[in-house]
Scaffold this active site. Sequence first.
Site, mmCIF file in Angstrom:
data_model
loop_
_atom_site.group_PDB
_atom_site.id
_atom_site.type_symbol
_atom_site.label_atom_id
_atom_site.label_comp_id
_atom_site.label_asym_id
_atom_site.label_seq_id
_atom_site.Cartn_x
_atom_site.Cartn_y
_atom_site.Cartn_z
ATOM 1 C CB CYS A 113 106.900 36.055 19.506
ATOM 2 S SG CYS A 113 106.608 37.739 18.882
ATOM 3 C CD GLU A 143 101.500 31.405 21.039
ATOM 4 O OE1 GLU A 143 101.724 32.577 21.393
ATOM 5 O OE2 GLU A 143 102.134 30.858 20.111
ATOM 6 C CG HIS A 189 102.499 34.512 18.500
ATOM 7 N ND1 HIS A 189 102.908 34.449 19.809
ATOM 8 C CD2 HIS A 189 102.890 35.725 18.040
ATOM 9 C CE1 HIS A 189 103.508 35.572 20.144
ATOM 10 N NE2 HIS A 189 103.523 36.366 19.088
#
Length: 223
Positions: A88, A168, A166
């Site tokens: 990001c 994660e 993202h």
Amino acid sequence: MGKALVIGTKASAEIEVVAEALVEMGFDVLAVPREDLVLVDSLRQFDLTVHLGSDQSLVGVAIHKQVRSEFELIESRVQSGFPVFGICYGAQLLARVLGGENYRCSQAEIGWVDILPERGYEAFGGRWFAWHYDGFTVPKHVKVVAENATGIQAIQGVRFAGVQFHPEVSTRVLCDWLETGGSRELEAQGIAAESLWPGPGISDEEIQQRLGQFFLHVLDGIL
């Protein structure tokens, strides 16, 4: 696997989740907030640096003092052939180092989005979570490996990679974001928080496993 430096937002679940995934892969990990980066000794000793998201914007601003040290770290590593991975904001900063530009998207991209990969880069495609207002461009010599209607979603080079999404994100990360200002952002965008949760029957353990598999693929291409 060596030593990894993870740079992100202070006291965030995101930085913890990524650090844990890298430890699982066998890395010796140091995780630091961006504001403490200048305190880290011997930055060149790391086999990998991972640059995470931020609530800051790079659009229309010079690389100022707050981000100068991280910009120069990425620049030095790219020029020297040391592996860098950006997520990001980290990818936006990497793109800036590579000679690209940052711009404000026509609308925010928040939630689970479909991403189309280039042939041979299928691991970057599929349904991933996004939360950003800014996008980036890169010069023609930089390989774009995934996109969607919003713009570039992933780039990869010999010793670097960056993703706008993202990988994660889990319930743990989302809860942290919502508690630290995300709820106000969603309200301003007219987005229901319920729409952001992973699908039914998908556990945080499964998301962490997917993150590990994604990291293995990406790092295999840049280490």
